[in-house]
Design a protein around this motif. Structure first.
Motif, PDB file in Angstrom:
ATOM      1  N   ARG A 111       0.832  -1.212   0.000  1.00  0.00           N
ATOM      2  CA  ARG A 111       0.000   0.000   0.000  1.00  0.00           C
ATOM      3  C   ARG A 111       0.863   1.257   0.000  1.00  0.00           C
ATOM      4  O   ARG A 111       0.520   2.264  -0.627  1.00  0.00           O
ATOM      5  CB  ARG A 111      -0.916  -0.001   1.226  1.00  0.00           C
ATOM      6  CG  ARG A 111      -2.103  -0.928   1.112  1.00  0.00           C
ATOM      7  CD  ARG A 111      -3.074  -0.480   0.019  1.00  0.00           C
ATOM      8  NE  ARG A 111      -3.573   0.848   0.287  1.00  0.00           N
ATOM      9  CZ  ARG A 111      -4.649   1.106   0.998  1.00  0.00           C
ATOM     10  NH1 ARG A 111      -5.326   0.113   1.546  1.00  0.00           N
ATOM     11  NH2 ARG A 111      -5.057   2.338   1.179  1.00  0.00           N
ATOM     12  N   HIS A 114       2.025   1.538  -3.537  1.00  0.00           N
ATOM     13  CA  HIS A 114       0.943   1.734  -4.517  1.00  0.00           C
ATOM     14  C   HIS A 114      -0.293   2.272  -3.796  1.00  0.00           C
ATOM     15  O   HIS A 114      -1.280   1.570  -3.609  1.00  0.00           O
ATOM     16  CB  HIS A 114       0.617   0.410  -5.213  1.00  0.00           C
ATOM     17  CG  HIS A 114       1.771  -0.200  -5.953  1.00  0.00           C
ATOM     18  ND1 HIS A 114       2.127   0.188  -7.232  1.00  0.00           N
ATOM     19  CD2 HIS A 114       2.662  -1.155  -5.582  1.00  0.00           C
ATOM     20  CE1 HIS A 114       3.175  -0.519  -7.619  1.00  0.00           C
ATOM     21  NE2 HIS A 114       3.520  -1.327  -6.640  1.00  0.00           N
ATOM     22  N   PRO A 115      -0.265   3.535  -3.395  1.00  0.00           N
ATOM     23  CA  PRO A 115      -1.370   4.083  -2.600  1.00  0.00           C
ATOM     24  C   PRO A 115      -2.707   4.140  -3.333  1.00  0.00           C
ATOM     25  O   PRO A 115      -3.754   4.243  -2.693  1.00  0.00           O
ATOM     26  CB  PRO A 115      -0.861   5.491  -2.243  1.00  0.00           C
ATOM     27  CG  PRO A 115       0.173   5.808  -3.271  1.00  0.00           C
ATOM     28  CD  PRO A 115       0.817   4.512  -3.613  1.00  0.00           C
ATOM     29  N   ASP A 118      -6.692  -0.448  -4.372  1.00  0.00           N
ATOM     30  CA  ASP A 118      -7.731  -0.791  -3.401  1.00  0.00           C
ATOM     31  C   ASP A 118      -7.484  -2.236  -2.955  1.00  0.00           C
ATOM     32  O   ASP A 118      -7.713  -3.175  -3.711  1.00  0.00           O
ATOM     33  CB  ASP A 118      -9.107  -0.655  -4.048  1.00  0.00           C
ATOM     34  CG  ASP A 118     -10.239  -0.991  -3.095  1.00  0.00           C
ATOM     35  OD1 ASP A 118      -9.971  -1.168  -1.894  1.00  0.00           O
ATOM     36  OD2 ASP A 118     -11.394  -1.098  -3.555  1.00  0.00           O
ATOM     37  N   VAL A 119      -6.982  -2.408  -1.723  1.00  0.00           N
ATOM     38  CA  VAL A 119      -6.602  -3.725  -1.235  1.00  0.00           C
ATOM     39  C   VAL A 119      -7.691  -4.272  -0.322  1.00  0.00           C
ATOM     40  O   VAL A 119      -8.132  -3.589   0.605  1.00  0.00           O
ATOM     41  CB  VAL A 119      -5.262  -3.671  -0.464  1.00  0.00           C
ATOM     42  CG1 VAL A 119      -4.886  -5.043   0.047  1.00  0.00           C
ATOM     43  CG2 VAL A 119      -4.165  -3.101  -1.354  1.00  0.00           C
TER      44      VAL A 119
END
Length: 309
Positions: A111, A114-115, A118-119
């Motif tokens: 995260r 790669h902000p 959507d995880v």
């Protein structure tokens, strides 16, 4: 034939039970039965064997289901691809793991890198993982035991020793190693069947013609060290989980097991036929392109744990 009929058929085929299927679909059972009857009439063949109120998928139904599963999966992938292409972000990546501690650091690092992704994270048993991959509820599983199923690809992420944790002052405290027969009368804190710890424990004892004595079976692997420290039993705990546990100051003593292949092997598993978003592709590259976990094997004698923060 329309999509509604196909989705209704897919759900009924999964449950082989009209009432349960109707409950999940949130439709009246008579309406669901009529929809299935119309589909069978259109196909010119029954899809279920009926005995009173019980139904079973017959050979024609099983054949048709394989095509329906593929068709609906392709449509779902297409819908997802369009949505992701429209969005400004990388899209969504779904990950399932038996214990959340295993992937906490990994997902946090992903995260941060790669902000816009959507995880979504799901805690699942091995059986649930296979189902989630088949139904494409998740993109990846971080599994601690082999997953069976067609069209699944995997790559090994890490291999770590599994140690025996015992309460301080226990008769095995200070031992360098111990054999399985020496543990025949020791109560174990472990997980329910379906989790890797239980599978390993059962395998180790079965290889010696023994059955483990259980003092606790649960669904929260992360609580094992607490229960061992409290004197409720002994338990199998992997080196990494010990290092990144929720409470790094739980006193236990560590002993190596003199048993073959006493390891946990972590693999990343995915459905090769499923659509992967940009977020999912980035996650796979991120996960397999860096060391998944680094740890040094602890001294088998008691070692003060350190705070991972």
């Amino acid at each position: 034939m329309d999509l509604l009929q196909l989705r209704y058929f897919q759900t009924v085929a999964r449950y082989e039970h009209m009432s349960r299927a109707a409950e999940e679909l949130r439709v009246a059972q008579p309406s669901l039965s009529r929809t299935i009857a119309r589909l069978e009439a259109e196909l010119g063949s029954p899809l279920f064997s009926r005995q009173g109120r019980r139904i079973r998928l017959n050979q024609y139904g099983a054949m048709f289901l394989r095509h329906v599963d593929r068709a609906l999966s392709e449509l779902d992938d297409g819908r997802r691809a369009v949505r992701e292409a429209r969005d400004t972000g990388l899209g969504r990546v779904g990950v399932a793991s038996e214990t959340l501690l295993t992937v906490t650091h990994l997902l946090g690092s992903f995260r941060a890198a790669h902000p816009r992704a959507d995880v979504r994270l799901f805690q699942s048993t091995a059986e649930e993982m296979e189902r989630r991959l088949r139904s494409r509820e998740v993109d990846f599983c971080v599994a601690s035991q082999p997953l069976n199923g067609a069209n699944l690809d995997s790559i090994e992420l890490a291999r770590e020793e599994v140690l025996l944790a015992v309460p301080p002052g226990h008769r095995l405290d200070g031992r360098e190693s111990v054999t399985i027969p020496e543990l025949a009368d020791e109560p174990f804190v472990t997980t329910r069947r379906g989790h890797w710890q239980r599978a390993l424990l059962d395998r180790l004892f079965s290889s010696e013609g023994l059955t483990p004595l259980l003092s606790c079976e649960g669904d929260e692997p992360g609580a094992s060290q607490d229960m061992v420290s409290a004197g409720l039993g002994i338990g199998l705990i992997p080196a990494t989980s010990r290092r990144i546990g929720t409470d790094s100051h739980i006193p236990v003593a560590w002993v190596r097991l003199d048993a073959p292949d006493c390891h946990r092997v972590l693999t990343l598993v995915w459905n090769r036929d499923a659509h992967l978003s940009d977020a999912a592709l980035s996650f796979r590259e991120f996960t397999t392109g860096i060391p998944f976990m680094t740890h040094r094997l602890p001294d088998p004698r008691r070692e003060p744990a350190h705070d991972p923060s």
